[in-house]
Design an enzyme around this catalytic site. Structure first.
Site, mmCIF file in Angstrom:
data_model
loop_
_atom_site.group_PDB
_atom_site.id
_atom_site.type_symbol
_atom_site.label_atom_id
_atom_site.label_comp_id
_atom_site.label_asym_id
_atom_site.label_seq_id
_atom_site.Cartn_x
_atom_site.Cartn_y
_atom_site.Cartn_z
ATOM 1 N NE ARG A 1 -1.364 2.733 5.243
ATOM 2 C CZ ARG A 1 -0.294 1.968 5.304
ATOM 3 N NH1 ARG A 1 -0.043 1.202 6.371
ATOM 4 N NH2 ARG A 1 0.566 1.927 4.306
ATOM 5 N N GLY A 2 -2.956 0.091 3.298
ATOM 6 C CA GLY A 2 -1.996 -0.930 2.881
ATOM 7 C C GLY A 2 -2.785 -2.054 2.222
ATOM 8 C CB ALA A 3 -2.343 -3.761 -1.040
ATOM 9 N NE ARG B 1 -7.204 4.084 -0.353
ATOM 10 C CZ ARG B 1 -5.933 4.136 0.078
ATOM 11 N NH1 ARG B 1 -5.537 3.387 1.094
ATOM 12 N NH2 ARG B 1 -5.064 4.934 -0.499
ATOM 13 C CD GLN C 1 0.537 7.111 3.667
ATOM 14 O OE1 GLN C 1 1.261 8.080 3.417
ATOM 15 N NE2 GLN C 1 -0.568 6.870 2.995
ATOM 16 C CG ASP D 1 -1.103 -0.131 -3.094
ATOM 17 O OD1 ASP D 1 0.011 0.394 -2.919
ATOM 18 O OD2 ASP D 1 -1.971 -0.181 -2.204
ATOM 19 C CE LYS E 1 0.519 6.005 -0.512
ATOM 20 N NZ LYS E 1 -0.866 6.476 -0.796
HETATM 21 O O1 MRU Z 1 -2.485 4.821 0.652
HETATM 22 P P1 MRU Z 1 -1.933 3.651 1.411
HETATM 23 O O2 MRU Z 1 -1.313 4.040 2.712
HETATM 24 O O3 MRU Z 1 -2.933 2.541 1.542
HETATM 25 O O4 MRU Z 1 -0.751 3.107 0.473
HETATM 26 C C1 MRU Z 1 -0.071 1.951 0.865
HETATM 27 C C2 MRU Z 1 1.042 1.585 -0.024
HETATM 28 O O5 MRU Z 1 1.279 2.184 -1.046
HETATM 29 C C3 MRU Z 1 1.827 0.369 0.366
HETATM 30 O O6 MRU Z 1 3.162 0.494 -0.039
HETATM 31 C C4 MRU Z 1 1.230 -0.863 -0.335
HETATM 32 O O7 MRU Z 1 -0.132 -0.949 -0.069
HETATM 33 C C5 MRU Z 1 1.895 -2.111 0.083
HETATM 34 S S1 MRU Z 1 1.373 -2.609 1.700
HETATM 35 C C6 MRU Z 1 2.082 -4.083 2.098
#
Ligand code: MRU
Length: 378
Positions: free
Chosen positions: A67-69, A116, A223, A264, A275
């Site tokens: 996870r994470g963009a 996603r 997270q 994201d 988030k």
């Molecule tokens: O649902 P997630 O855990 O994928 O959400 C992640 C976030 O919101 C992060 O802050 C975002 O992707 C930036 S990651 C460098």
């Protein structure tokens, strides 16, 4: 930082940080496999899962094992390679129309794009893999696999380079004695390595600055508690965990000098999806006169949408809110709102840190100046 909470010495349990923390690794040649550090298990267990086909990659993205963009984009790029890897042959297609490898790549990209909806890095990585596949559509399968694997590696390596550059650019914001609030996890675990919002913290730490990070726990999936607190303390950075609801009081008590978060998807005008809870923090920061920074590579900008109202926001299952790790915390079947992201209006963002420089003020003209690819002079 208030006199009542001086910066502490490096975390006593800190492990030597010789090896960069990387949540994804490709094993083998173009017929290889993708391994993911399963983020649903952290911090209790450091378990790697092996993906040898696209269904496994799709499921891993969907359930947040990766996870994470940026990390989602990298996983999807490798997923495309797996889609024509050892588990697939043109002689045994699932559907007759995908008996050629280019058609199969299209099918795989369409499938992974449904994993996603919010992080634009996913779609950007798939577009890149699709464009390459179209350009080399006449290559034999073996050569195409090798080219697509190189492209996936390039997406990963470019992200790592961007994250390190964001760290260099942002580290000057982290003064000795500062208290820094962050939300969710925008660290090494969310990227190829090093992170976006956490990158300036890693660089400042390497430069010997002493500061304290406050990690919002980040309900409902934690997270911040499970991932950010884990990776920062692993690196020897002074990190304190707080409930999301404590942010206002922490700001009011003078313990927070800046907020820094990831993103994201960032619209052309700077409205930023991140988030759920990020928007509230930005409003709180404004009320308390605290600068609010977003750190993101240029791959997280979506200049095709004018503002944040067009960013698709993922709605996740009610169980994530009604239950806590499988234990009911609300009446069964109670309706729940569970948007995974919110949109912070550009006006609340002090600056956006990218690998190409800092965007401030945050508006369409500044974003276009930094993010839009420069045209070669004719
Ligand atoms: O649902 P997630 O855990 O994928 O959400 C992640 C976030 O919101 C992060 O802050 C975002 O992707 C930036 S990651 C460098």
């Amino acid at each position: 930082m208030s006199p009542a909470s001086p910066p502490t010495a490096p975390h006593p349990r800190a492990a030597p940080f010789d090896e960069p923390l990387r949540p994804l690794r490709w094993i083998g040649d173009a017929d290889g496999v993708l391994e993911l550090l399963d983020q649903t298990r952290l911090p209790a267990e450091e378990r790697w899962i092996t993906c040898s086909g696209i269904d496994e990659v799709h499921a891993a993205i969907r359930r947040l094992s990766v996870r994470g963009a940026p990390a989602i984009g990298i996983a999807a790029a490798y997923g495309v390679v797996l889609g024509i890897g050892r588990g697939w042959s043109p002689e045994s297609p699932l559907r007759p129309e995908t008996s050629s490898w280019p058609a199969r790549v299209e099918e795989v990209c369409d499938d992974l794009a449904t994993s996603r909806p919010t992080a634009v890095n996913l779609f950007r990585a798939l577009d890149r893999m699709r464009a390459l596949a179209r350009a080399i559509a006449h290559d034999p399968l073996a050569a195409a696999k090798a080219r697509l694997l190189s492209e996936a590696h390039a997406i990963r390596d470019e992200d790592a380079t961007s994250c390190h550059a964001i760290g260099e650019i942002g580290s000057s914001l982290i003064a000795d004695g500062a208290g820094v609030l962050t939300h969710c996890n925008a660290g090494a675990l969310a990227t190829a390595e090093y992170g976006t919002a956490l990158a300036p913290l890693y660089t400042a730490h390497r430069l010997g600055r002493r500061f304290r990070v406050y990690a919002d726990e980040t309900r409902p999936l934690l997270q911040g508690a499970r991932l950010t607190a884990w990776e920062l303390s692993r690196a020897g950075i002074d990190v304190t965990l707080n409930c999301d609801a404590a942010a206002a009081q922490l700001m009011r008590s003078g313990r927070i000098q800046l907020v820094i978060v990831g993103a994201d998807r960032i619209a052309a005008n700077g409205d930023t999806a991140n988030k759920i809870g990020t928007y509230g923090l930005a409003v709180l920061a404004r009320v308390h006169g605290i600068p609010f920074y977003v750190a993101a590579p240029t791959s997280t900008f979506d200049l095709t949408i004018a503002d944040g109202s067009r960013i698709p926001i993922e709605q996740r299952h009610a169980e994530e809110v009604r239950e806590f790790q499988g234990v009911p915390v609300a009446p069964a079947d109670l309706p729940c709102e569970n948007p995974a992201f919110d949109v912070t209006p550009a006006e609340y963002i002090t600056a956006i840190l990218t690998e190409r420089g800092t965007i401030a003020p945050v508006n369409a003209a500044e974003i276009a100046r930094i993010v839009q690819p420069r045209r070669p002079r004719s």
